[in-house]
Design a protein around this motif. Structure first.
Motif: not given
Length: 106
Positions: A31-49
């Motif tokens: 659940e913590a792993y899922t939370y980390i993914y949901k919390q940060y995946s969009q910000a990571l995408y924007a950063y990577g772009m």
């Protein structure tokens, strides 16, 4: 035998610190792993772009970061800033890909 205690992450509050969530993830809390993914995946995408216009590459690198942290969670260090940790991991992953694509001069 020690009982594994899990923290259920309530995404409606900021009650849990990054360090607590990361510790739970390191101890196998999915659940913590899922939370980390949901919390940060969009910000990571924007950063990577910011590094490349190739959205597919950014998505692949984000996926690789999350796979690697999951596979290596027993060997990872603690952190009190998950976002920074993930941003650095993504940047390093992207730069490794870029290095592989640069032809070497002989």
């Amino acid at each position: 035998m020690q009982k594994n205690t899990k923290i259920t992450v309530d995404t409606t509050t900021t009650e849990y610190s990054d360090q607590m969530i990361w510790e739970q993830f390191l101890h196998g809390d999915d659940e913590a792993y899922t939370y980390i993914y949901k919390q940060y995946s969009q910000a990571l995408y924007a950063y990577g772009m910011h590094f490349t216009p190739d959205s597919g590459l950014v998505e692949d690198c984000i996926q690789e970061v999350f796979v690697k942290i999951y596979q290596n969670r027993k060997h990872l260090q603690t952190t009190d800033n998950i976002k920074l940790y993930l941003f650095i991991a993504l940047k390093n992953n992207l730069f490794n890909v870029f290095r592989k694509d640069i032809p070497t001069v002989k």
